[in-house]
Design a protein around this motif. Structure first.
Motif, PDB file in Angstrom:
ATOM      1  N   TRP A 150       3.720  58.790  66.996  1.00  0.00           N
ATOM      2  CA  TRP A 150       3.567  57.662  66.174  1.00  0.00           C
ATOM      3  C   TRP A 150       3.619  56.424  66.718  1.00  0.00           C
ATOM      4  N   THR A 151       2.786  55.521  66.535  1.00  0.00           N
ATOM      5  CA  THR A 151       2.485  54.200  67.115  1.00  0.00           C
ATOM      6  C   THR A 151       2.901  53.252  66.172  1.00  0.00           C
ATOM      7  N   PRO A 152       4.043  52.633  66.014  1.00  0.00           N
ATOM      8  CA  PRO A 152       4.800  51.740  64.725  1.00  0.00           C
ATOM      9  C   PRO A 152       3.867  50.442  64.949  1.00  0.00           C
ATOM     10  N   THR A 153       3.411  50.060  64.091  1.00  0.00           N
ATOM     11  CA  THR A 153       2.928  48.722  63.919  1.00  0.00           C
ATOM     12  C   THR A 153       3.914  47.562  64.535  1.00  0.00           C
ATOM     13  N   ALA A 154       3.445  46.334  64.724  1.00  0.00           N
ATOM     14  CA  ALA A 154       4.226  45.334  64.976  1.00  0.00           C
ATOM     15  C   ALA A 154       5.163  44.876  63.732  1.00  0.00           C
ATOM     16  N   ASN A 155       4.683  44.975  62.538  1.00  0.00           N
ATOM     17  CA  ASN A 155       5.507  44.783  61.365  1.00  0.00           C
ATOM     18  C   ASN A 155       6.364  45.846  61.189  1.00  0.00           C
ATOM     19  N   ILE A 156       6.167  47.164  61.157  1.00  0.00           N
ATOM     20  CA  ILE A 156       7.198  48.220  61.033  1.00  0.00           C
ATOM     21  C   ILE A 156       8.239  48.058  62.116  1.00  0.00           C
ATOM     22  N   ARG A 157       7.966  47.611  63.472  1.00  0.00           N
ATOM     23  CA  ARG A 157       8.886  47.551  64.482  1.00  0.00           C
ATOM     24  C   ARG A 157       9.655  46.164  64.035  1.00  0.00           C
TER      25      ARG A 157
END
Length: 322
Positions: free
Chosen positions: A157-164
């Motif tokens: 899983w590569t979370p997006t910047a917004n998710i992080r």
């Protein structure tokens, strides 16, 4: 004025007998049904569950029957979602109308938090409860017409910047890449959709809670056994249609006029989906205005929003109402 009823006494007895014979088959075969005959959209059968002394939460019961949490809550208004009262009888919403969409590939209706899979070359449909995107500008699950572009087992899983950033606001610092394993919120299987640059996926989950709710960052969550089955059976290239339709109607071959109403999706945090207005299409207005339809009963179904098919024939007997 006549009021809403899902079952007449005779149908209730028949349903109880049918349920007694079919619960084991229902659970053994997931939620797979033969396609209805020409001109019909009705599949499945509602069932009943008596809450045991240690019956657990509503989520545990929803998981047992592989239905969504909110679907079970809508079918049983007033039930305690955390500790349902022992001895109470819950309706398990296993009967439904097929969406008004081509019966091919994957059809996902956001408003009912379900996905319908029509396997190629088979006269059947399998229905799975899903979790979808929560409220928020970049977390909504959009409607689309697309196809499956890729499948991955044991995905990272590569979370997006917004998710992080959202996680960090809650005190959780996510790594740039979350490896496959028990801590990966995508579970063990992921199916990528081609639209929007491939950012939307159907995937599993490492949490028991949230199926049949708006909980994700935009992707579509399924229980692990369900995504495993879809991963195994659904090939790359399968057409996918995501719609948002809170109300479905059908005129069945036997003359029954059915309406199934779900709570519409909230657009703002202060919205109450129990009372949000439902805008009827011209087709729905014609259905309601037809002399064969009891418009008052249909209005009650729209207010009640049980998520289950309701008969709205204008010639229903008094015995068929409460």
């Amino acid at each position: 004025m006549r009021s809403l009823r899902l079952f007449s006494p005779a149908r209730w007895l028949a349903s109880v007998l049918l349920v007694a014979a079919s619960v084991a088959a229902f659970q053994a075969s997931a939620n797979s049904y033969p396609l209805p005959p020409e001109g019909s959209r009705l599949i499945g059968q509602n069932m009943f569950h008596e809450v045991a002394d240690d019956g657990g939460s509503l989520e545990a019961i929803a998981k047992k029957y592989n239905v969504g949490f909110l679907a079970l809550l809508q079918a049983n208004p007033g039930v305690d979602p955390y500790v349902p009262r022992a001895g109470s009888v819950l309706t398990i919403p296993g009967q439904m109308l097929l969406p008004d969409a081509p019966r091919e590939g994957l059809v996902l209706n956001l408003a009912e938090l379900r996905v319908y899979y029509y396997p190629a070359g088979k006269n059947s449909v399998t229905v799975y409860p899903i979790g979808i995107g929560q409220l928020g500008g970049d977390t909504l699950t959009p409607t689309m017409v697309t196809r499956v572009s890729d499948k991955r087992a044991n995905p990272t899983w590569t979370p997006t910047a917004n998710i992080r950033a959202r996680y960090l606001a809650n005190g959780i610092k996510l790594p740039a890449v979350v490896p496959a394993g028990p801590d990966n919120p995508m579970g063990h299987h992921a199916i990528r959709l081609a639209a929007y640059g491939g950012v939307y996926l159907l995937h599993g989950t490492n949490a028991d809670f949230g199926i049949g709710m708006r909980v994700s960052s935009g992707c579509i969550r399924l229980r692990d056994d369900d995504i495993k089955a879809l991963y195994r059976e659904m090939p790359v290239g399968t057409p996918v249609r995501i719609i948002n339709t809170p109300i479905k109607v059908s005129v069945e071959p036997d003359g029954r006029r059915l309406v199934e109403v779900h709570q519409p999706l909230s657009k703002a945090i202060e919205d109450d989906p129990k009372v949000l207005p439902i805008v009827l299409s011209e087709q729905m207005k014609q259905f309601q205005g037809a002399p064969e339809t009891d418009a008052q009963v249909m209005e009650q179904a729209i207010r009640h929003r049980s998520g289950m098919p309701v008969e709205v024939n204008s010639h229903q007997d008094v015995a068929d109402t409460i």
